[in-house]
Every structure is written in structure tokens, then in C-alpha cells.
Design a protein around this motif. Sequence first.
Motif, PDB file in Angstrom:
ATOM      1  N   LYS A 263      79.038   1.854  -3.379  1.00 39.01           N
ATOM      2  CA  LYS A 263      79.763   3.136  -3.303  1.00 39.01           C
ATOM      3  C   LYS A 263      80.420   3.288  -1.944  1.00 39.01           C
ATOM      4  N   ASN A 267      84.314   3.673  -1.132  1.00 43.47           N
ATOM      5  CA  ASN A 267      84.873   4.821  -0.400  1.00 43.47           C
ATOM      6  C   ASN A 267      85.630   4.400   0.847  1.00 43.47           C
TER       7      ASN A 267
ATOM      8  N   GLU B 176      76.000   7.590 -13.202  1.00 35.81           N
ATOM      9  CA  GLU B 176      77.416   7.216 -13.150  1.00 35.81           C
ATOM     10  C   GLU B 176      78.077   7.350 -14.516  1.00 35.81           C
ATOM     11  N   ASP B 181      81.871   7.821 -11.445  1.00 34.34           N
ATOM     12  CA  ASP B 181      81.450   7.218 -10.182  1.00 34.34           C
ATOM     13  C   ASP B 181      82.138   7.824  -8.961  1.00 34.34           C
ATOM     14  N   ASP B 184      79.711  11.939  -5.599  1.00 36.12           N
ATOM     15  CA  ASP B 184      78.681  11.549  -4.657  1.00 36.12           C
ATOM     16  C   ASP B 184      77.579  12.604  -4.728  1.00 36.12           C
TER      17      ASP B 184
END
Lengths: 422, 226
Positions: A263, A267, B176, B181, B184
Amino acid sequence: MKLITKTSYYYIGFSIIGFIIGGIIFYHIIFSIINSRANDDLKTEKELIEEQIIHSDSIPDFTPYFGHQIVVTFFDHHVIPTYALNDTIMTDTVSNEEIPYRYLISANNKKHKSYSIEIFKPLINTNQLFEDIFFVMFIMFLFLLLSLILINYLISRKTWSTFYNTLKKIKEYDINNGEGLILNQSNISEFMQLNEVLVQMSNKIFHNYINLKEFTENASHEIQTPLAIIKSKLELLIQSLPLNNEQMTIVQSMYEAVTRLSKLNANLVLLSKIENSQFHDTANVNLNQIIESVLANLEDIIAQKELKVSKNIPANPVLIQMNPTLAEVLIINLISNAVKHNIKNGSIDITLNDKMLSISNSGLHMETDPKSMFDRFKKGKTTSESLGLGLSIVQKIVNLYKISISYVYESETHTLTLMFLK
Amino acid sequence: MKILIVEDEKELASSITSYLSQEKYICECVNNFAFASEKIDLYNYDCLIVDIILPDGNGLDIIKNLKKTKADTGIIIISARNSLSDKITGLDIGADDYLTKPFHLSELNSRLKSIIRRRSFAGNNEINFEKIKILPDFNQVFVDNTELVLTKKEYDLIMYLIINKNRVVTKESIAEHLWGDNIDMVDSYDFLYNHIKNLRKKIIDAGGDNYIETVYKMGYRLSNNN
């Protein structure tokens, strides 16, 4: 300040100084010429009078003009010869004005005649003279200045046209158009050099940009693939039961870390893509729709946290020109942020109109400095497992467009406001 | 069911094969463009799982070729590149789905099943697990013929678990799958726990057993072991 204005100011400034100095010199020269002319006139008159006195006993008949006086006196006795040329001021009996005079007094004995001659000649008023000179000078000055400015303007328009053309091209240059800078030729060597340097520099920047872009893509590709392998292997490991609790805890930690890492990578790649302006396709994005769909997706989480959502959204869609993906990322980050940092039974207020979008949520005071909240890896709580990239992504996105962002914490409510500057 | 996996990373290909083989799928793996083209010419597959970046070519070209000859094959792109333009191009030329690496195997399985379902039994689907019956075309779930009233997320959850039945499905992958996804949401696992709790209760209330087993720390598994 434009170059042409600046040079015109210099022209005006230096011209004024030049004209003042020139004016003073001119004044003095004119003044001394006039003085010596007056003296010469007086001397000539005196000589004419003397001549006539000697030859014919009579006083010459000068046509007197205003203020011009001639006094001739004869004496029986011998006089001491004198000669004086001087200035004086006499008061005019009619107008009571003080008028400067130049006078000549001469006494002499010639051919048994003793006489004195006094000639008074009014001088031209110095002030009047000064004013006249100043006036003429001023007209000249004005005329010259206007022509200077005009010439300056015409010359600079012609000579600087290459420069302005270059400037325009640089302003319009978009590195995403896939080319370096292309500039016009010039026959002025300075501009030619400037253009050459600019073209070289832009080519270098362009190539670096392409490298960076490729690096970003390659890095994400190269990192994502090993991560995918680790992740899939761990998933298979979990299936190969039975694992005891201790083993399971270890596998879980690894799995969590891999998920987090992927992730994070995604990002960071997103951030650098935004920074490299790789999202340059724009469309009219319907913010109402995005907000509604994000809220619908988070509906259950909002319900479980018992949050009260109040929306102040107009019926007409608010359209904003931006990249659709980024618009979605922006709204998701803002709303999930408001949900995440909320308290149980808290509230979320969303206000949207043509000028602004404001999202406020109830919540505790932040432990960190609000000024650094848009920095990377800054988290509200140091213990938080959040990646800390959400708001810096938000800021990067708003920086791309004409949107300003501000943050206020007041009466236990965090408010983030986006202003659409058009 | 025959599936062709075109992936140059051998380890990733073997993980996919090993996960999908348990679903009684026949999986074949190739690791480059040339082999993939050859296989596609020679055999018929129900579904193709293809990586875009291959050592000797572009996965998108494989898709184009496949679409010309055997248009009914399902296609899933797996790519490390998460760029919208790639996604749009892939879907435009006929791919059914696009997954960005790294993905959860359970998610890949779920997408694959959904494609196969759409292609093979149009409008006539039924998924069964013990007493649970799902009619995906109507978004209906029955336990012992009693229809369950589920929220959208609960429906997605039971569907996801049934598709990956008898496997451990991780919390991360479920979160997810449910929320996307881009989100956060650190505490989404708590919300997930609540959804599981509600779902269990609804299934038991309708006469089913407690099929959703909690796997210590890791996640959940739908099974009939208890």
C-alpha cells in the motif's frame, strides 16, 4: 515593471537632470550676453552723444523709449573726468514697481566744454527672462522626451521581440507534451545565446523527467512483483494447515507487513505521479456524485461508528475541471480521513457549492502541529498504524489545480476547506 | 475448466497455479509471449490470466490476438502497473478484469469465478454451500430456503467467503474486497468483525450452522468442519 517602463523611467530621470544642468548654463550664457549687449549699447550711445556735443553744442535727439533716460549737463567749470557703468534699482512712479536699471555716468572736458552724461537703461526683468527660458526649455524637453520614449518603445519592440517570443514559449511549455523547447532563431547574439541555453536546459530537464518517469514506473513494477510473490506464498502457507498459533502469529505479522508495504509503495508511486503531473487528462468531474458514492461505500463504517452525517449539497451538480481519478482519490482521502479521526457518536458535515467544499468532523485535538499535517508520514497519533500519506496526497492534488486548502480546529471540530479558485 | 496463466515470474505463476488447482481447475503456465501465442493457437481455454509486461512482448497483444479467434475466452490482466490508461486500454480491447500486483489470491479467485459464471451459465447461476444457496443474478442468499435479508456489504462478504470456501481468507483481503484498496482504513478490521458477527447470526437464525470459522489472527474460513 516592464523593461520598457524601466528604461523610459531612466530616460526621463537622466533627461531631467541633463535639462536642469543645461538650463542653468543656458540661463547664465544668455544673461551675460544680454548684459554685455546692454553695456555695449550704453557705450555706443555715450560716444554718439559725446561726438555731437563736441561738434555742435546741441544734445542729440534720441527717441526715448520707456524708462530710457538721458541727462546731459554742462558745467562752467572744469570737471573731474569720471566714468562709471553700474546697476541700480529705481521705483517707477506710475506703477510703483521696482525696475532694475543699468546706468552710465561719464563726465569729461573736451574742447573747452565740460559736461556730464548720464544714461539710464532699464534692464529686461531677470525673472521674466528666466521664465521665458524655462518655458522654452520645458517645451523642448517635453518634445525630446516624447520622442525619446517613442523611439525607445519602437526600438525595444523590435529588438526584444525575440525575447518576448521566447518568454511566451517558455510560459506555454508543458513538459508532458513530449518534446523539449523549440524557440525561434534570432540575429541578436545575446538572444541567440539565451535561446541556445534554454533549449539545452529544457532538453536536459526533459530527459531527466523522462528518466524519472521511467524510474517511477519501473520501481513500482520491480517492487510490486516481488511483493506479489511474497504475498501469494504467504497466502498459500496459511492454507497449508495445521499451523499452530505461534506460527500463525508470525505469518500474520509478515502478511500484514507485506500488505502495508505494498500500500505504501502504491501511495508513494501515486504521489510521485501527481508530482510529475502524469494525470494531465481532465474532464468535468461531478463532485456530488463522487461524494455520494464514497459515502455509500463507507456507509456501514459510518453506521457502526454511529456518526451523524449532514450534507449541505446543492441539487445541481457541482462540476470541476480536473482529472477524474485524482478527484476520486481526493474525496476518498478527505472523507475517510473525517471518518477515521472521528469519535464515537460524532458527526461529519459536508458542505459543497460552486466555490468550496468543506468537510468537518468532530474529533480530539491533534497531538502534532497542524502546520505539518500535510507533510509525508505525519500522523495524528504517533502510535497510529495509518500510513500518514493521505493528506499529503490531498495537498499534492489540490496544488495541481486552482484549489486552496485550509484547516481549522474549533470547538472540537476539525474542518478542512477546499476553495475552488477560478 | 482450463486456465492459461501467462506470467514471467515463475514463483508468482506457481502460487496462482497452486491456489487455483485446489478449485479443480486445470492450470497451465507459460512465461513468455511466444509460448503464450503458441498455446492460444493450439488449445482452447476458458480463461486467460495474463501479465502485460512480458520479456518478449506485450500481454495486450496476446489479448488482441485471442479476441480475434476465440472471443469467448475470459481474460484477467494482472499487472504491476497501476495506471488508469493501461487499465482502460486493457478493458477496451476485451479484457474482463484488471488486477494490480500485488493482489490477494483469494481476490483473483473471486474475479475469475465471477467471469466464468457470467460466461458459462448466463442467468442460470446457483452457488451452493451446505445449507446456503446464492443466486448471484438476483443478489439473493438463502439458508434452508429462507431468504436472508443482507446489507450490500454482508452479501459481498458471504459471496467472497463462499467462492474461497474451505480456505483461509485474510482480513486484509476481505477489507480490500469490501471497501476498495484506495481506502486507508486502519480500523476497518473492527468493522469487518462486526459484519462477520452479524452474518453468522443471520445464518444461524435462519437454520444454518456456524460455517464461518475464525482463523487465529489471520482471518476467516467458510467450512463445515464444526
